[in-house]
Design an enzyme around this catalytic site. Sequence first.
Site, PDB file in Angstrom:
ATOM      1  N   HIS A 100      -0.844  -3.830  -4.942  1.00  0.00           N
ATOM      2  CA  HIS A 100      -2.448  -3.773  -4.577  1.00  0.00           C
ATOM      3  C   HIS A 100      -2.297  -3.251  -3.221  1.00  0.00           C
ATOM      4  O   HIS A 100      -1.515  -3.371  -2.288  1.00  0.00           O
ATOM      5  CB  HIS A 100      -3.178  -5.002  -4.860  1.00  0.00           C
ATOM      6  CG  HIS A 100      -2.861  -5.956  -3.989  1.00  0.00           C
ATOM      7  ND1 HIS A 100      -1.579  -6.703  -4.038  1.00  0.00           N
ATOM      8  CD2 HIS A 100      -3.834  -6.913  -3.296  1.00  0.00           C
ATOM      9  CE1 HIS A 100      -2.140  -7.580  -3.305  1.00  0.00           C
ATOM     10  NE2 HIS A 100      -3.164  -7.772  -2.564  1.00  0.00           N
TER      11      HIS A 100
ATOM     12  N   GLU B 232       3.034  -8.854  -0.288  1.00  0.00           N
ATOM     13  CA  GLU B 232       2.968 -10.158  -0.630  1.00  0.00           C
ATOM     14  C   GLU B 232       4.108 -10.799  -1.687  1.00  0.00           C
ATOM     15  O   GLU B 232       4.425 -11.862  -1.800  1.00  0.00           O
ATOM     16  CB  GLU B 232       1.305 -10.632  -1.384  1.00  0.00           C
ATOM     17  CG  GLU B 232       0.247 -10.604  -0.408  1.00  0.00           C
ATOM     18  CD  GLU B 232      -1.098 -11.108  -0.871  1.00  0.00           C
ATOM     19  OE1 GLU B 232      -1.966 -11.174  -0.243  1.00  0.00           O
ATOM     20  OE2 GLU B 232      -1.062 -11.017  -2.219  1.00  0.00           O
TER      21      GLU B 232
ATOM     22  N   HIS C  54      -2.475 -14.161  -7.354  1.00  0.00           N
ATOM     23  CA  HIS C  54      -3.476 -15.131  -6.826  1.00  0.00           C
ATOM     24  C   HIS C  54      -4.778 -14.496  -6.384  1.00  0.00           C
ATOM     25  O   HIS C  54      -5.400 -14.653  -5.533  1.00  0.00           O
ATOM     26  CB  HIS C  54      -3.053 -15.920  -5.734  1.00  0.00           C
ATOM     27  CG  HIS C  54      -2.843 -15.381  -4.406  1.00  0.00           C
ATOM     28  ND1 HIS C  54      -1.679 -15.746  -3.654  1.00  0.00           N
ATOM     29  CD2 HIS C  54      -3.127 -14.095  -3.834  1.00  0.00           C
ATOM     30  CE1 HIS C  54      -1.546 -14.626  -2.593  1.00  0.00           C
ATOM     31  NE2 HIS C  54      -2.537 -13.768  -2.665  1.00  0.00           N
TER      32      HIS C  54
ATOM     33  N   HIS D 168      -5.369 -16.002   3.764  1.00  0.00           N
ATOM     34  CA  HIS D 168      -5.986 -14.530   4.235  1.00  0.00           C
ATOM     35  C   HIS D 168      -7.092 -14.755   5.207  1.00  0.00           C
ATOM     36  O   HIS D 168      -8.334 -14.374   5.009  1.00  0.00           O
ATOM     37  CB  HIS D 168      -6.733 -14.068   2.965  1.00  0.00           C
ATOM     38  CG  HIS D 168      -5.712 -14.024   1.742  1.00  0.00           C
ATOM     39  ND1 HIS D 168      -5.346 -14.951   0.922  1.00  0.00           N
ATOM     40  CD2 HIS D 168      -5.215 -12.843   1.100  1.00  0.00           C
ATOM     41  CE1 HIS D 168      -4.284 -14.549   0.029  1.00  0.00           C
ATOM     42  NE2 HIS D 168      -4.491 -13.377   0.082  1.00  0.00           N
TER      43      HIS D 168
HETATM   44  C1  DHB Z   1      -7.150  -9.106  -4.057  1.00  0.00           C
HETATM   45  C2  DHB Z   1      -6.978 -10.036  -2.904  1.00  0.00           C
HETATM   46  C3  DHB Z   1      -5.598 -10.524  -2.865  1.00  0.00           C
HETATM   47  O1  DHB Z   1      -5.466 -11.569  -2.126  1.00  0.00           O
HETATM   48  C4  DHB Z   1      -4.366 -10.258  -3.748  1.00  0.00           C
HETATM   49  O2  DHB Z   1      -3.617 -11.095  -3.576  1.00  0.00           O
HETATM   50  C5  DHB Z   1      -4.768  -9.479  -4.841  1.00  0.00           C
HETATM   51  C6  DHB Z   1      -6.041  -8.958  -4.971  1.00  0.00           C
HETATM   52  C7  DHB Z   1      -8.500  -8.691  -4.275  1.00  0.00           C
HETATM   53  O3  DHB Z   1      -9.475  -8.685  -3.435  1.00  0.00           O
HETATM   54  O4  DHB Z   1      -8.431  -7.961  -5.347  1.00  0.00           O
HETATM   55 FE    FE Z   2      -3.229 -12.167  -1.553  1.00  0.00          FE
END
Ligand code: DHB
Ligand code: FE
Length: 283
Positions: free
Chosen positions: A193, A240, A12, A59
Site C-alpha cells: 500500500h 511495514e 492491520h 502511526h
Molecule cells: C492503511 C493504514 C495502515 O496503517 C495500513 O497498514 C494499511 C492501510 C489505510 O489507511 O488504508
Molecule cells: Fe500501518
Amino acid sequence: MAKIMCGVGTSHVPAIGAAIDHGRTQEDYWKPLFDGYQPVRDWIEEHKPDVAIVVYNDHASAFSLELIPTFTLGVAAEFQPADEGYGPRGVPVAKGDPDLAWHLAESLILDEFDITIANNMDIDHGCTVPLSILFDQPQEWPCNVIPLCVNVIQYPAPTGKRCFKLGQAIRKAVESYDKDIKVAILGTGGMSHQLQGERAGLVNAEFDTAFLRDLSEDPQRLVNMPHVEYMREAGSEGVELVMWLIMRGALSEKAKETYSFYHVPASNSGAGIIVLEDDEEAK
Ligand code: DHB
Ligand code: FE
C-alpha cells in the site's frame, strides 16, 4: 518452559477495525475478507495462546517525530487503545504481562538488541486491529498482550535482516522463560500500500502473494530484500512488511504454513493473513 506456539502475519488496516466496530463485516464489500479470516479465528480459539507478542508500528499515536525509537517493548500492566482522531476504539484495554516482558527486555538487551522500554504506551490500530481480526469483539482480550513497536515511519527503518535476527532472539528469550506458557507472535502491517504521492493507491497482488508463499518456501529471499525493493514493488508503506520477518525469525527454519489468505482490496491495500507453525521435527 515457555514456547512459541505459532506465528501469525496479518495486515492491520484501520478500516478493517472500523468494519468490526460498526457491525459491517457481513456487507458485500467486507464479507469475503472476514470469511477468509474465519479459519484463523477458529484455529486460534482452539489453540488458545496465553500471551501474544504483537509486532506492529505506531502511526504517530504514541510517538511523534520528536522521538523515534527503532524497537520499543511495552512492559506495562495494561495498554489503552489510542485516540487516533475519532476517540479511542471501543475495544478492551490490553492486559500486559510485565513479568515476561521484563524477561524479554533483559534477554534481548543482553543479546545486544537496543530495545526501548515503555512503561506507558497507548496502542493504535497497528496493534488493536490484529487483535480484533483474531478475536473479534470479546469483553476482554482472551490473552495477555506484549506490544513490540517498530519504527517503519521515518527512514531509516530497521532492515529485514535485523528484524529476522530480532525474531530469533525473541525465540531464545521465550524459550528461556521458566513458566509453562504458550506464546503467539504476530507480525503485522502491509501488505502492499501507498497512502501518499503520485502512486497513492498502489497495490501489487503478485508481490504480496509471493511474500506470503516465501514465508515458508524461501524466507531468506525476504530477509535479504532491501527497503528500496519494498518501496518500488509494494509502495512506500509496504515497507511495514519487514515486521512480519520478526515473527518469521521467532519460528524455526522449517516452519510450515497452516493457513494463508489474501484479499484485495481492503481500504487502500492488499490484505493478507498467514498462520505458521513450527515443524514437529524442528521443535
Ligand atoms: C492503511 C493504514 C495502515 O496503517 C495500513 O497498514 C494499511 C492501510 C489505510 O489507511 O488504508
Ligand atoms: Fe500501518
